[in-house]
Write an enzyme that holds these catalytic residues in place. Structure first.
Site, PDB file in Angstrom:
ATOM      1  N   LYS A   1     -88.729 -37.580   5.791  1.00  0.00           N
ATOM      2  CA  LYS A   1     -87.431 -38.270   5.880  1.00  0.00           C
ATOM      3  C   LYS A   1     -86.971 -38.314   7.334  1.00  0.00           C
ATOM      4  CE  LYS A   1     -85.228 -33.872   4.767  1.00  0.00           C
ATOM      5  NZ  LYS A   1     -84.540 -33.087   3.735  1.00  0.00           N
TER       6      LYS A   1
ATOM      7  N   TYR B   1     -71.398 -37.023  36.896  1.00  0.00           N
ATOM      8  CA  TYR B   1     -70.044 -37.268  36.388  1.00  0.00           C
ATOM      9  C   TYR B   1     -69.242 -35.971  36.292  1.00  0.00           C
ATOM     10  CZ  TYR B   1     -71.685 -41.826  34.533  1.00  0.00           C
ATOM     11  OH  TYR B   1     -72.180 -43.082  34.372  1.00  0.00           O
TER      12      TYR B   1
HETATM   13  C1  LIG Z   1     -85.189 -31.900   3.695  1.00  0.00           C
HETATM   14  C2  LIG Z   1     -85.571 -31.293   2.411  1.00  0.00           C
HETATM   15  C3  LIG Z   1     -86.546 -30.282   2.382  1.00  0.00           C
HETATM   16  C4  LIG Z   1     -87.125 -29.658   3.615  1.00  0.00           C
HETATM   17  O1  LIG Z   1     -86.195 -28.774   4.198  1.00  0.00           O
HETATM   18  P1  LIG Z   1     -86.615 -27.824   5.412  1.00  0.00           P
HETATM   19  O2  LIG Z   1     -85.427 -26.958   5.610  1.00  0.00           O
HETATM   20  O3  LIG Z   1     -86.885 -28.716   6.570  1.00  0.00           O
HETATM   21  O4  LIG Z   1     -87.817 -27.079   4.978  1.00  0.00           O
HETATM   22  C5  LIG Z   1     -86.945 -29.841   1.133  1.00  0.00           C
HETATM   23  N1  LIG Z   1     -86.415 -30.338   0.002  1.00  0.00           N
HETATM   24  C6  LIG Z   1     -85.455 -31.292   0.011  1.00  0.00           C
HETATM   25  C7  LIG Z   1     -84.904 -31.774  -1.277  1.00  0.00           C
HETATM   26  C8  LIG Z   1     -85.001 -31.791   1.211  1.00  0.00           C
HETATM   27  O5  LIG Z   1     -84.050 -32.727   1.211  1.00  0.00           O
END
Ligand SMILES: *Cc1c(COP(=O)(O)O)cnc(C)c1O
Length: 402
Positions: A34, A289
């Protein structure tokens, strides 16, 4: 040349192996890709993961899943977030696997699939080909985000089982504090797992196959072997960052963590930029800045081609160091949108170090030491490595090293 992210695919593959060694050969791994694979590039990370023997991918949204399909990726793709009803046609067309939390949405999915099946049969003039869409049942055991409440899970499982167009291929939950070694957080995770186990058992007891059972994110892969079930879904761990240290666990129950293979992971991303100009700054002159840094003596500074729009947080101004030629130089003055500056003369250096224009500077990660990791940068800027890698390189572009 502007900033660029080097992506060490070998590190990713090594990290996958490390997770496999810890959780056991037979256990499935779902790689969360993702948010463009936490900023690493979803397509390339997905391909490399599949090459490394991973069977499942996870995205947050349907459009992320579609992107992967467009590139010819055939592996099952779990959709972690709640899709909108408008996304249902795409879910079915692309054969994505939604996690469902409620009967309403599940019913809508089923109606679309059965309608599509009927239409298919009409066109072909044959008996309806009963295509079934795979879905995973998501149970809320304490995260209080998506998922049905545990006491509604059997009803939802029964409903899915009754749907002509759906097949229950998995059952999942998500853990809220699995990365914490605090006693009360370990207890909370155990409670979540108890609730989950009970719900899964009652689904089984009613004669419904829950499919692939999964719960573990990165923290749980490190600290909670009893959360591994059939499949694990570690994200940040596979990108090279540990959310917890297994040997810091205070709980007697987890003394047996030593029986499992230790986890060693390497950062997959390294953010780099170039020294675009070297210039002299005289004592009393300020840099950038807001004039937040003033030279206490004559010095040379390097102007660097990375700013907050490339993923170097502005909050790191006057706090971070970059590596040039393996040596650390402090960033001085405000980090701006596109550029930042490093002081090339540390206190004991009387002459300009051996650094030349167009040399490369490492901002974080990759081969650099722990002190230059995205985790260290996150710590000084009040965030987590996830946010650092997600923000890196949107403009910068990425280069994949095999
Ligand atoms: C993002 C996500 C993960 C992975 O989480 P991490 O903390 O990066 O291991 C696992 N399960 C779901 C449902 C997620 O949304």
């Amino acid at each position: 040349m502007c900033a660029r992210a080097l992506i060490y695919l070998e590190h990713l593959k090594g990290n996958i192996k490390s997770v496999k060694n810890r959780t056991g050969e037979g256990r499935l791994i779902c790689v969360p890709v993702k948010a463009d694979a936490y900023g690493h590039g979803a397509i390339q990370i997905a391909r490399a993961s599949l090459e490394a023997g991973v069977g499942f991918l996870g995205t947050a949204t349907v459009s992320e899943g579609k992107e992967l399909r467009k590139e010819g990726i055939k592996a099952p793709i779990l959709i972690f977030s709640q899709p909108h009803p408008d996304d249902i046609a795409d879910i079915i067309r692309e054969n994505l696997t939604p996690l469902v939390s409620d009967i309403d949405f599940t019913r809508a999915l089923n109606e679309h699939v059965t309608t599509a099946n009927l239409r298919f049969a009409e066109v072909l003039g044959s008996a309806a080909q009963n295509v079934k869409l795979p879905v995973h049942l998501k149970i809320d055991t304490g995260m209080r985000r998506l998922g049905c409440n545990a006491d509604e899970s059997l009803d939802l499982a029964r409903f899915i089982a009754s749907c002509q167009g759906l097949e229950l291929t998995g059952t999942a939950t998500h853990l809220a504090v699995s990365d914490s070694t605090e006693e009360q957080d370990i207890a909370y995770t155990k409670t979540q797992l108890e609730i989950f186990n009970k719900a899964v058992s009652s689904i089984r007891a009613s004669g419904i196959n829950p499919g692939i059972v999964h719960a573990a994110n990165s923290g749980a892969v490190i600290l909670h072997p009893d959360s591994w079930f059939d499949m694990v879904r570690p994200g940040i761990l596979l990108y090279g960052y540990k959310t917890a240290e297994e040997n810091k666990s205070p709980s007697d129950h987890y003394m047996n963590l030593k029986e499992y293979a230790p986890i060693t992971v390497k950062p997959v991303m390294e953010l780099r930029c170039a020294v675009t100009l070297i210039k002299k700054v005289k004592k009393g002159e300020s840099v950038s800045y807001g004039r937040t840094w003033t030279a206490e003596k004559d010095t040379f500074i390097a102007v660097l081609s990375a700013g907050y729009a490339d993923g170097l947080p502005r909050l790191a101004s006057n706090k971070w160091q970059v590596l040039i030629g393996g040596e650390a130089f402090p960033l001085i003055g405000r980090i701006t949108m596109d550029q930042c500056c490093a002081n090339l003369c540390t206190d004991d250096m009387k002459t300009l170090p051996n650094i030349r224009r167009w040399d490369e500077a490492v901002i974080f990660g990759g081969q650099a030491s722990d002190t230059h990791s995205a985790a260290a940068l996150a710590e000084i800027t009040g965030t987590i490595p996830y946010e650092i890698t997600c923000n890196a390189s949107r403009r910068a572009g990425r280069e994949y090293l095999k």
